[in-house]
Enzyme design. Structure first.
Site, PDB file in Angstrom:
ATOM      1  N   ILE A  61       0.878  -1.165   0.000  1.00 52.29           N
ATOM      2  CA  ILE A  61       0.000   0.000   0.000  1.00 52.29           C
ATOM      3  C   ILE A  61       0.921   1.222   0.000  1.00 52.29           C
ATOM      4  O   ILE A  61       1.879   1.292   0.775  1.00 52.29           O
ATOM      5  CB  ILE A  61      -0.945  -0.005   1.218  1.00 52.29           C
ATOM      6  N   SER A  62       0.663   2.151  -0.909  1.00 53.06           N
ATOM      7  CA  SER A  62       1.572   3.273  -1.117  1.00 53.06           C
ATOM      8  C   SER A  62       1.636   4.201   0.086  1.00 53.06           C
ATOM      9  O   SER A  62       0.697   4.296   0.891  1.00 53.06           O
ATOM     10  CB  SER A  62       1.151   4.088  -2.347  1.00 53.06           C
ATOM     11  N   GLN A  63       2.734   4.891   0.207  1.00 53.23           N
ATOM     12  CA  GLN A  63       2.923   5.956   1.201  1.00 53.23           C
ATOM     13  C   GLN A  63       1.763   6.951   1.087  1.00 53.23           C
ATOM     14  O   GLN A  63       1.379   7.349  -0.015  1.00 53.23           O
ATOM     15  CB  GLN A  63       4.249   6.636   0.907  1.00 53.23           C
TER      16      GLN A  63
END
Length: 212
Positions: A61-63
């Protein structure tokens, strides 16, 4: 018990607003979506950290800041029909769905697509639909789109995606190889059918892979 509401507010103020993102609708969306619901229970306490996190199927899950940066760059409005490529956990699609009229999010991993669908149903995000497929081909049956966001890198922007933009539509996608430098780019479809391209800065994403 972890105070997720406090952590969420801290994330928005310290990681997002402090870096110059000030779109009120986007900030409200980030405050509304429970990021802890989009990671596994053993990762929930880290859900609001300023970093990517592992999720199922060996993905991430992206920053939070990158999610916000891409959504802001795509200039998503209340009436927009949006395509997201690389739904992953579904978090970014859920945030977009707080702003846009309708979101279609493509995910190539069956496990992730099922989990993201379950999350949307459980949280009541009825304007977000997760579909399983090859994101490099877009989703032509529902094109054209006001905005397309790709959470996976490529050597170039697939023509299929450009063809699915409305006039005035925006596409935001990282370009570059897995082991080389990557740059986030924004492509805008002009009314005359041409495109304008803008470099938004260095990023790091997994590659966009076609489904066999």
């Amino acid at each position: 018990m972890t105070d997720f509401a406090r952590l969420r507010e801290h994330m928005v103020s310290r990681q997002i607003e402090a870096r110059g993102i000030d779109d009120p609708a986007l900030l409200a969306a980030l405050r509304a979506v429970p990021r802890e619901a989009f990671v596994s229970p053993d990762q929930a306490h880290d859900a609001y950290d300023d970093t990517p996190l592992p999720i199922e199927a060996g993905q991430t899950i992206s920053q939070p800041f990158i999610v916000a940066l891409m959504i802001e760059a795509a200039e998503i409005g209340a009436g927009d029909h949006v395509l997201e490529i690389g739904a992953g956990s579904g978090y970014a699609a859920a945030v977009i769905g707080q702003i846009a009229r309708q979101v279609v999010a493509i995910e190539r991993h069956h496990e992730l697509a099922e989990l993201a669908t379950e999350r949307m149903q459980r949280l009541g995000y009825n304007n977000v639909r997760i579909v399983e497929g090859d994101g490099s081909r877009g989703w032509p049956e529902e094109a054209p789109f006001d905005a397309i966001l790709a959470a996976a890198s490529g050597s170039h922007v697939p023509q299929a995606l450009i063809d699915q933009l409305k006039p005035g539509g925006r596409l935001v996608m990282p370009l570059g190889g897995r082991w080389s430098s990557q740059s986030l780019v924004k492509v805008t479809m002009r009314e005359d059918g041409g495109v304008d391209r803008e470099e938004l800065g260095a990023v790091r994403f997994v590659p966009l892979i076609e489904v066999e």
